[in-house]
Scaffold this motif. Structure first.
Motif: not given
Ligand code: FAD
Length: 436
Positions: A41, A46, A77, A99, A346, A356
């Motif tokens: 992700g 990101g 997906t 996410g 998340g 993270i």
């Molecule tokens: C630009 C940016 C920079 C960041 N930098 C930092 C940092 O330096 N340090 C830090 O600690 N945090 C950082 N963060 C925050 C951190 O990235 C988030 O807290 C974390 O990634 C959120 O995790 P998540 O699993 O909820 O979402 P995500 O990381 O977005 O993961 C979601 C996953 O679900 C998948 N997905 C979506 N829809 C579907 C579907 N229908 N079927 C199957 N798979 C699907 C996506 O492809 C993705 O792989 C940053 C965030 C951003 C936006």
């Protein structure tokens, strides 16, 4: 009985969910479904490309993928290749961790002009996200406006201002590096609606802006509040106080020797983007802070620019078959519970905030509740899913496949970069087909 759990999404929340289930000691099979062949992700798409240490959490996640109870279903997906109802039928529980990968719209006139991007789009582009592989922004401009006062805004400004040499050992995608490092950008204006005392930068990231090879940070000392006011946690207060100290140091720089400038502007909100066909300037209105609120003053000014990046927030997208709260952009839930057998963790559970590690506590809460709820019930799990996906002609990318793609990216790296990312899915699949 073996618990069969489907995790949808392979970002931090997906991996921390899998880890929490594994740590519970339950006999389990965990299947992680991911839209792309590549996992991780926002760790891949990101987190800033020059922050390899932060990105290195992928190594821990890779260990989880290698766990014998875990199977990776990459390139699938959910809601398209397989439905949530089909997962619910075949697993004891489904945890959605998709996410918040889309931009919040910037609702001002001119936001649809060419050259105006949300940070999700822009960051995805420079990080090699397949959805934005062809974005090709026109960076033939001296001046860029970045709207926002958090780490994402800082990341964008830094990536645009660092030199080719400073970015040489990083994960910046080569298609983006070519455009960024041949652009004549001289000024990045980082503009925040609220005051410097309310900026959400972490201090390490802010201080980094004082150490760039070719760019000086600039701001007017007069705009800096004397102190941090209002109710907040001790931790937040400490960060904001440190930020004020850092910004004061920036404001005290006497001589600007570097060819580029990062201009911090506080208490200004965008009201319009001007331009004929493409962005040429942003009109801002000054704000004053009253009782913690930014109040527009009617006093306007203009910043000429050729590109605008709005780092003003992310939002989730609805997953077909799963309830969605459009207003708050999340899947409605109570401590991770959505409905029978359906859970969430998340950013799509709590909204797009937190680092993270925040997703670890968040996923643990969901898993604790899920394990309390689950009744013993035999489910077919991956056996049935394999049949369905084969019938549908889906090309599942498993863990071994992903490792081949990853190896190919590492082999193709040049000039000290950790990898040369594939920026489209076809190229990733070709690695697998060519290796057979
Ligand atoms: C630009 C940016 C920079 C960041 N930098 C930092 C940092 O330096 N340090 C830090 O600690 N945090 C950082 N963060 C925050 C951190 O990235 C988030 O807290 C974390 O990634 C959120 O995790 P998540 O699993 O909820 O979402 P995500 O990381 O977005 O993961 C979601 C996953 O679900 C998948 N997905 C979506 N829809 C579907 C579907 N229908 N079927 C199957 N798979 C699907 C996506 O492809 C993705 O792989 C940053 C965030 C951003 C936006």
């Amino acid at each position: 009985m073996t618990l069969k759990i489907a995790v949808v999404g392979s970002g931090p929340a997906g991996f921390y969910t899998a880890d929490a289930i594994l740590r519970s000691g339950s006999e389990c099979e965990i299947d992680i479904f991911e839209r792309f062949p590549c996992p991780f992700g926002l760790i891949r798409f990101g987190v800033a490309p020059d922050h390899e240490k932060t990105r290195s959490v992928w190594r821990a996640f890779t260990k989880t993928l290698g766990n014998e109870s875990v199977r990776y279903f990459g390139n699938i997906t959910v809601g398209q290749d397989i439905s949530v109802d089909e997962l619910l039928l075949n697993y004891n529980a489904v945890v959605i961790t998709v996410g918040a990968g889309k931009d919040q719209p910037l609702n001002i006139p001119g936001a649809d002009l060419e050259g105006v991007y949300g940070s999700a789009t822009f960051v995805n582009w420079y990080n090699g996200h397949p959805d934005e592989a062809n974005l090709s922004p026109n960076l033939n401009t001296n001046s860029v406006v970045v709207i926002g006062a958090g780490n994402v805004a800082i990341d964008v400004a830094r990536v645009l201002l660092k030199t080719k040499q400073e970015m040489a050992n990083t994960d910046l995608s080569s298609h983006a590096a070519k455009i960024i490092h041949s652009s004549p950008i001289r000024e990045v204006h980082l503009v925040a609606r609220r005051s410097a005392a309310e900026a959400k930068f972490t201090n390490v990231e802010l201080r980094e802006m004082g150490d760039l090879d070719e760019a000086d940070p600039y701001l007017d000392a007069k705009v800096l509040p004397i102190s941090v006011e209002g109710e907040m946690s001790d931790r937040d207060r400490r960060v904001r106080e440190k930020n004020l100290i850092t910004l004061r140091e920036f404001a005290e720089i006497k001589e600007y020797t570097k060819p580029k400038k990062l201009n911090f502007l506080f208490c200004a909100q965008p009201v319009e983007i001007k331009g004929t066909g493409k962005a040429e300037a942003v009109i801002f209105e000054r704000t004053r802070i009253e009782n913690g609120k930014a109040i527009a003053t009617g006093n306007r000014f203009q910043v000429p620019c050729g590109i605008v990046v709005a780092a003003t927030g992310y939002r989730s997208e609805a997953v077909p078959g799963v309830p969605f709260d459009e207003k708050n952009g999340i899947i409605p839930n109570v401590m991770g519970r959505v409905s029978e057998g359906l859970y969430v963790a998340g950013w799509v559970k709590r909204g797009p905030s937190g680092v993270i590690g925040t997703n670890k506590t968040d996923a643990r809460e969901t898993v604790e509740n899920m394990l309390k709820d689950l009744m013993p019930q035999e489910k077919s799990g991956r056996k049935a899913i394999d049949v369905l996906l084969t019938e549908r002609g889906c090309r599942v990318v498993n863990f071994a496949d992903w490792q081949k793609i990853q190896q190919a990216e590492e082999n193709a790296a040049t000039g000290g970069a950790p990898r040369a990312k594939f920026v489209n899915v076809r190229d990733m699949i070709d690695v697998l087909e060519n290796s057979n």
